[in-house]
Design a protein around this motif. Structure first.
Motif, short mmCIF file in Angstrom:
data_model
loop_
_atom_site.label_atom_id
_atom_site.label_comp_id
_atom_site.label_asym_id
_atom_site.label_seq_id
_atom_site.Cartn_x
_atom_site.Cartn_y
_atom_site.Cartn_z
N SER A 82 0.82 -1.21 0.00
CA SER A 82 0.00 0.00 0.00
C SER A 82 0.86 1.26 0.00
O SER A 82 0.74 2.12 0.87
N HIS A 83 1.72 1.37 -1.00
CA HIS A 83 2.64 2.50 -1.12
C HIS A 83 1.91 3.83 -1.27
O HIS A 83 2.40 4.88 -0.84
N ASN A 84 0.73 3.81 -1.88
CA ASN A 84 -0.04 5.02 -2.14
C ASN A 84 -0.93 5.31 -0.92
O ASN A 84 -1.99 4.70 -0.73
N ASP A 85 -0.51 6.26 -0.09
CA ASP A 85 -1.22 6.54 1.15
C ASP A 85 -2.66 7.01 0.91
O ASP A 85 -3.57 6.68 1.68
N ALA A 86 -2.88 7.80 -0.14
CA ALA A 86 -4.22 8.30 -0.41
C ALA A 86 -5.17 7.17 -0.77
O ALA A 86 -6.33 7.13 -0.31
N VAL A 87 -4.70 6.23 -1.58
CA VAL A 87 -5.52 5.07 -1.93
C VAL A 87 -5.77 4.20 -0.70
O VAL A 87 -6.88 3.71 -0.48
N LEU A 88 -4.74 3.99 0.11
CA LEU A 88 -4.90 3.20 1.32
C LEU A 88 -5.96 3.82 2.23
O LEU A 88 -6.83 3.11 2.76
N ALA A 89 -5.92 5.12 2.41
CA ALA A 89 -6.86 5.78 3.31
C ALA A 89 -8.29 5.68 2.80
O ALA A 89 -9.23 5.49 3.58
N ARG A 90 -8.47 5.80 1.50
CA ARG A 90 -9.84 5.82 0.97
C ARG A 90 -10.37 4.43 0.64
O ARG A 90 -11.56 4.14 0.87
N PHE A 91 -9.49 3.53 0.13
CA PHE A 91 -9.97 2.24 -0.37
C PHE A 91 -9.43 1.03 0.40
O PHE A 91 -9.88 -0.08 0.17
N GLY A 92 -8.43 1.23 1.25
CA GLY A 92 -7.90 0.12 2.04
C GLY A 92 -6.77 -0.60 1.32
O GLY A 92 -6.24 -0.15 0.31
N ARG A 93 -6.42 -1.76 1.87
CA ARG A 93 -5.29 -2.53 1.38
C ARG A 93 -5.64 -3.27 0.10
O ARG A 93 -6.80 -3.39 -0.28
N ASP A 94 -4.58 -3.80 -0.55
CA ASP A 94 -4.73 -4.65 -1.74
C ASP A 94 -5.47 -3.94 -2.86
O ASP A 94 -6.39 -4.49 -3.48
N LYS A 95 -5.06 -2.71 -3.13
CA LYS A 95 -5.70 -1.94 -4.19
C LYS A 95 -4.70 -1.52 -5.27
O LYS A 95 -4.78 -0.44 -5.83
N GLY A 96 -3.72 -2.38 -5.52
CA GLY A 96 -2.80 -2.16 -6.63
C GLY A 96 -1.62 -1.27 -6.31
O GLY A 96 -0.83 -0.96 -7.21
N GLY A 97 -1.47 -0.84 -5.05
CA GLY A 97 -0.39 0.06 -4.71
C GLY A 97 0.81 -0.61 -4.08
O GLY A 97 1.65 0.08 -3.49
N ASP A 98 0.91 -1.92 -4.19
CA ASP A 98 2.06 -2.63 -3.64
C ASP A 98 3.22 -2.60 -4.63
O ASP A 98 3.05 -2.90 -5.81
#
Length: 470
Positions: free
Chosen positions: A313-329
């Motif tokens: 979850s490198h993308n903090d904004a995506v992590l905050a809004r959509f949670g883990r395992d959302k393509g930001g690894d």
């Protein structure tokens, strides 16, 4: 409309003689049953055999390979129906989601996702024109109609795909009710679980203390003592084995291991249960627990997998809004020689342990992993993983590890996927690439042809079944 077809010689070598050998090898393995020893399909699919909802919910919303590419080109995750952490609304019309996907399908040219999806479209749903805006409605209607029929329910597809065994992956707090339902249904296929204890082994998890307390309560063990915490793992491992598990899986940031004295680990356990701790202390705890997991694997026979080297979850904004395992690894450099030394000093020579190593750092294939697996009886090399589960990734893997570790210190192929319909496609790619690699060795007179046929079978089927004790 542009035609869509899969060329029968796809992925085979271009040179005529080598291609002929690859064809002959592939003909003997193309129809072998699928062993899927590690992955993330939902056991509820197989437990209750409910129809899949619609094409978008099946093929787009859960597939981070798909939506990370679309996001990279400016398509917001909200527009793709990805659920939010706080429950705020996102696109809810599956046809609109599918239309956006079709409008951007050209982005996947040359990627593994394109190969897998085209396989699904042609082989599973019988489509024969390419996906583009003009065919989006045709695709949606064809797939949606199929999903409403009995032949496209999870169990029917499982049997159609010729899957002999599949392993899902569950966390330490999972009650395993779906696996219980599968066993009690009398279906009679091999759907097993795998033990992924990361949430109760990683002090960097924001809810670590809460989860460990629940973990020990679930098993009736004393959360206040390290001995109780270890017994909780042993009990849960036994629960997982009763649900068919033959393996554990560990997704640590690194391959670091450590062997602390009992007073040292008891003091560290007390500290991590008070929290917070430093990054070094969290790493030390994870490292010691990997050694404990290896000890337990020797005792209970479960195969151990290690998947290190990812910034989750490198993308903090995506992590905050959509949670883990959302393509930001994102992959990070790996190191194994020093990292695994404490574990290998204790258990590396014990043939009762099978520790399967994965990496996202291809630079360590030849330098570290192949020499380690080519020496220690306990070590095996997992196949190209995640970003390298691709034709070129598979080719690089074989070229880098075979001369040092051979074929039999690898474990065949596993698809490691949540995308159920892509499983046959992924295994087909792996079988074609391995047959092409073996064909080249035969053509260069580095391998006898009869050996190549034996190896093709082993790489496609036998090694995975043996390594994972399935």
């Amino acid at each position: 409309m542009k035609p869509l077809r899969l060329h029968p010689d796809r992925l085979f070598p271009a040179e005529t003689r080598t291609r002929d050998i690859a064809r002959a090898l592939y003909a003997t393995v193309s129809d072998l049953p699928i062993i899927s020893p590690h992955g993330h399909t939902d056991p509820a699919w197989f437990a209750y055999n409910e129809p899949f909802a619609n094409p978008s919910d099946l093929l787009i919303v859960p597939d981070h390979y798909v939506f990370r590419m679309l996001m990279s080109q400016g398509v917001a995750l909200d527009q793709l129906g990805i659920p939010t952490v706080d429950g705020s609304p996102t696109e809810s019309d599956p046809r609109a989601i599918w239309s956006r996907f079709a409008a951007h399908y050209h982005l996947f040219a040359g990627t593994p996702s394109r190969m897998w999806l085209d396989y699904v479209f042609t082989q599973v749903f019988g489509l024969d024109v390419r996906l583009e805006p003009a065919t989006a409605a045709l695709y949606y209607d064809t797939i949606d109609a199929a999903l409403k029929t009995p032949d496209f329910r999870p169990r029917a597809l499982f049997e159609r795909f010729n899957i002999e065994a599949i392993a899902t992956t569950e966390g330490p707090l999972d009650p395993l009710l779906h696996h219980k339902a599968i066993r009690e249904s009398g279906w009679g296929v091999k759907v097993v679980t795998a033990y992924r204890p990361d949430p109760v082994m990683d002090p960097d998890d924001p809810r670590f203390i809460e989860k460990v307390k629940a973990f020990c309560a679930m098993t009736g063990e004393d959360v206040g003592s390290f001995a109780g915490y270890l017994r909780a793992h042993e009990k849960r491992r036994a629960d997982f084995r009763a649900a068919g598990a033959t393996s554990t899986d560990h997704g640590h940031p690194t391959a670091f291991t450590a062997h602390l004295s009992r007073p040292e680990i008891e003091a560290l356990y007390a500290k991590v249960m008070e929290g917070p701790v430093s990054a070094a202390e969290a790493e030390l705890f994870r490292g010691h627990m990997l050694v404990e997991m290896a000890r337990m694997s020797i005792e209970d026979g479960m195969v151990m997998q290690l998947h290190p080297g990812v910034w989750r979850s490198h993308n903090d904004a995506v992590l905050a809004r959509f949670g883990r395992d959302k393509g930001g690894d994102i992959p990070m450099p790996g190191e194994f020689v020093r990292a695994l030394k404490p574990l290998l000093d204790l258990y590396g020579n014990d043939p009762r342990l099978t520790l399967i190593l994965f990496t996202l750092d291809e630079d360590v294939y030849a330098r570290e992993l192949a020499p380690l697996a080519g020496h220690y009886p306990a070590l095996k090399l997992g196949p190209p993983w995640w970003f390298h589960d691709s034709p070129e990734g598979m080719r690089r893997f074989r070229e880098n590890v075979t001369e040092t570790a051979g074929f039999y210190n690898t474990v065949g192929f596993n698809d490691d996927t949540r995308a159920f319909l892509s499983i046959p496609a992924r295994h087909d790619v792996a079988r074609r690439m391995d047959c092409g690699f073996l064909a080249r060795l035969v053509a260069e007179h580095r391998l006898e042809e009869d050996e190549a046929f034996e190896l093709a079978h082993a790489l496609s089927y036998g090694l995975a079944k043996q390594a994972y004790r399935l």
